[in-house]
Design an enzyme around this catalytic site. Structure first.
Site, PDB file in Angstrom:
ATOM      1  CD  GLU A  92      -2.906  -1.161   2.283  1.00 19.88           C
ATOM      2  OE1 GLU A  92      -4.079  -1.461   2.076  1.00 19.88           O
ATOM      3  OE2 GLU A  92      -2.460  -0.946   3.415  1.00 19.88           O
ATOM      4  CB  CYS A 105       2.787   7.608   3.417  1.00 21.41           C
ATOM      5  SG  CYS A 105       3.201   6.507   4.760  1.00 21.41           S
ATOM      6  CB  CYS A 112       7.420  -4.983   9.020  1.00 22.69           C
ATOM      7  SG  CYS A 112       8.675  -4.163  10.039  1.00 22.69           S
ATOM      8  CB  CYS A 116       5.896  -2.446  16.514  1.00 20.46           C
ATOM      9  SG  CYS A 116       7.598  -2.013  16.067  1.00 20.46           S
ATOM     10  CB  CYS A 119       2.765  -1.675  13.812  1.00 17.74           C
ATOM     11  SG  CYS A 119       2.979  -1.356  12.050  1.00 17.74           S
ATOM     12  CB  CYS A 329       0.569   6.376  11.403  1.00 18.48           C
ATOM     13  SG  CYS A 329       1.816   7.433  10.783  1.00 18.48           S
TER      14      CYS A 329
HETATM   15  N1  SAH Z   1       9.276   0.954  10.456  1.00 15.80           N
HETATM   16  C1  SAH Z   1       9.342   2.392  10.519  1.00 15.80           C
HETATM   17  C2  SAH Z   1       8.431   3.107   9.551  1.00 15.80           C
HETATM   18  C3  SAH Z   1       7.014   2.609   9.383  1.00 15.80           C
HETATM   19  S1  SAH Z   1       5.807   2.990  10.625  1.00 15.80           S
HETATM   20  C4  SAH Z   1       9.123   2.866  11.932  1.00 15.80           C
HETATM   21  O1  SAH Z   1       8.864   2.030  12.792  1.00 15.80           O
HETATM   22  O2  SAH Z   1       9.270   4.031  12.201  1.00 15.80           O
HETATM   23  C5  SAH Z   1       5.600   4.725  10.627  1.00 15.80           C
HETATM   24  C6  SAH Z   1       5.156   5.256  11.992  1.00 15.80           C
HETATM   25  O3  SAH Z   1       3.828   4.820  12.317  1.00 15.80           O
HETATM   26  C7  SAH Z   1       6.049   4.769  13.131  1.00 15.80           C
HETATM   27  O4  SAH Z   1       6.319   5.810  14.020  1.00 15.80           O
HETATM   28  C8  SAH Z   1       5.168   3.723  13.774  1.00 15.80           C
HETATM   29  O5  SAH Z   1       5.562   3.458  15.081  1.00 15.80           O
HETATM   30  C9  SAH Z   1       3.814   4.368  13.658  1.00 15.80           C
HETATM   31  N2  SAH Z   1       2.699   3.458  13.908  1.00 15.80           N
HETATM   32  C10 SAH Z   1       2.678   2.118  13.773  1.00 15.80           C
HETATM   33  N3  SAH Z   1       1.474   1.622  14.118  1.00 15.80           N
HETATM   34  C11 SAH Z   1       0.712   2.676  14.484  1.00 15.80           C
HETATM   35  C12 SAH Z   1      -0.624   2.814  14.930  1.00 15.80           C
HETATM   36  N4  SAH Z   1      -1.432   1.765  15.071  1.00 15.80           N
HETATM   37  N5  SAH Z   1      -1.072   4.061  15.199  1.00 15.80           N
HETATM   38  C13 SAH Z   1      -0.283   5.143  15.046  1.00 15.80           C
HETATM   39  N6  SAH Z   1       0.995   5.071  14.618  1.00 15.80           N
HETATM   40  C14 SAH Z   1       1.490   3.855  14.337  1.00 15.80           C
END
Ligand code: SAH
Length: 344
Positions: A92, A105, A112, A116, A119, A329
């Site tokens: 996406e 974006c 990945c 996390c 995420c 995000c």
């Molecule tokens: N892997 C990288 C980039 C992708 S995520 C990273 O971790 O930074 C981009 C941003 O979205 C990161 O700050 C991530 O922590 C955040 N993110 C992930 N899941 C989210 C969620 N459910 N709500 C808000 N932000 C989220």
């Protein structure tokens, strides 16, 4: 061997043309057609002789990812595309309209590996890195003008750094999009060797660190990668980046109800950020069906932000975009997976 010219920066394109017995100056012309005029076939490159166009079709056929699905937010105009790649994998990409222009974006990987806990991308694991062309294709998939790039889509950009840097160089090139490095952001879950490598390029790319917790105990719970690279190692690398580039970095902090939003943690974050060339970006969590985390109440966000402010830490709260189309995000994942989850 067949070549994908969208994998090549301008110098490589010129070298490849020369190796094929074609003149160097055709490189700029072809590069402009693809990246500036965004044409999709050699036949539309009208300043190239017919013979050259035929050679290019044979030696460097153009592939374009199929747009499987297109969604536009009724709330803020955010657009999300689901693209199908040559091998059938799906990714996406999102266009976010701002007052100052459009931001894209970009995803850097299919899936990945970092998993996390909050995420969506990590849910089904890591498939593969994206190629340079596949990142370029994400930007070319929109028709709109582009003024900034954020590597905040699916995947961890610092675990695919060479491709990410080449992609950004292509987008930076004056014969293409011509976007300044200051308008490009790499967001990372915190990979110190990658951060140092990025710092050593000397490029003024904006660095964002996904911190999300001010101590290792909590951060390791939310982000397993913290067990390998604890906070101190990540911030040491980020400080090195700030020293090398003279640029302030961002600490991203997703606020999750009753998990990491207590005022006490904000005070801990003040102590951590104090004296560093950084600012904090608070991101109210975007919730998703598969996770039972809730977003922090507005009141808590406000309090958390006030504690940082009065502690002398510059802080902003990220406005949520595209929430009605799951484009916010951390919500990106392929449609197929969403449907599969729905069937369970
Ligand atoms: N892997 C990288 C980039 C992708 S995520 C990273 O971790 O930074 C981009 C941003 O979205 C990161 O700050 C991530 O922590 C955040 N993110 C992930 N899941 C989210 C969620 N459910 N709500 C808000 N932000 C989220």
């Amino acid at each position: 061997m067949l070549v994908n010219i969208k994998d090549l920066d301008l110098t490589e394109l010129e070298e490849w043309l020369i190796s094929q017995g074609m003149p160097r100056y055709r490189g700029v012309q072809i590069f402009q057609w693809i990246h500036k005029h965004r044409v999709r076939s050699y036949d539309r490159m009208t300043n190239l002789p017919k013979g050259l166009r035929e050679d290019l079709k044979a030696e460097a056929p153009l592939f374009w990812p199929r747009v499987i699905q297109e969604q536009v937010s009724a709330v803020d105009g955010t657009q999300k595309l689901l693209l199908e790649l040559e091998d059938g994998e799906r990714i996406e990409t999102v266009l976010i309209p701002h007052k100052y222009g459009n931001s894209i974006c970009v995803s850097s990987q299919v899936g990945c590996a970092l998993a996390c806990s909050f995420c969506a991308t990590g849910i089904s694991g890591f498939k593969r890195n994206l190629t340079v062309a596949e990142m370029v294709d994400q930007v070319l998939s929109f028709a709109e003008p582009v003024s900034s790039i954020v590597m905040m889509g699916m995947g961890e950009p610092l675990l695919n750094l060479e491709n990410v840097l080449k992609f950004l160089a292509i987008i930076h090139n004056e014969h293409g999009f011509g976007i300044g490095y200051r308008h490009m952001t790499i967001s990372t879950a915190g990979i110190p060797p990658g951060i140092r490598r990025l710092a050593d390029t000397g490029l003024p790319i904006t660095l964002a660190i996904s911190l999300h917790a001010p101590n290792d105990r909590l951060r390791s719970e939310l982000m397993p990668i913290n067990k390998k690279y604890p906070i101190s190692s990540v911030l040491d690398a980020a400080d090195y980046y700030a020293a090398q580039t003279g640029r302030r970095y961002t600490l991203e902090y997703v606020l999750i109800d009753d998990v990491n939003d207590r005022a006490e943690l904000a005070r801990e974050l003040v102590r951590l950020a104090k004296g560093r060339l950084c600012h904090v970006n608070l991101i109210p969590l975007n919730t998703m069906a598969e996770k039972n985390f809730e977003r922090s109440r507005d009141k808590k966000v406000e309090t958390f932000s006030k504690v940082l402010e009065s502690g002398g830490i510059p802080v902003t709260v990220r406005r949520e975009m595209g929430s009605d189309i799951d484009a916010a995000c951390g919500q990106l994942r392929s449609r197929m997976e969403v449907e599969a989850l729905g069937e369970e």
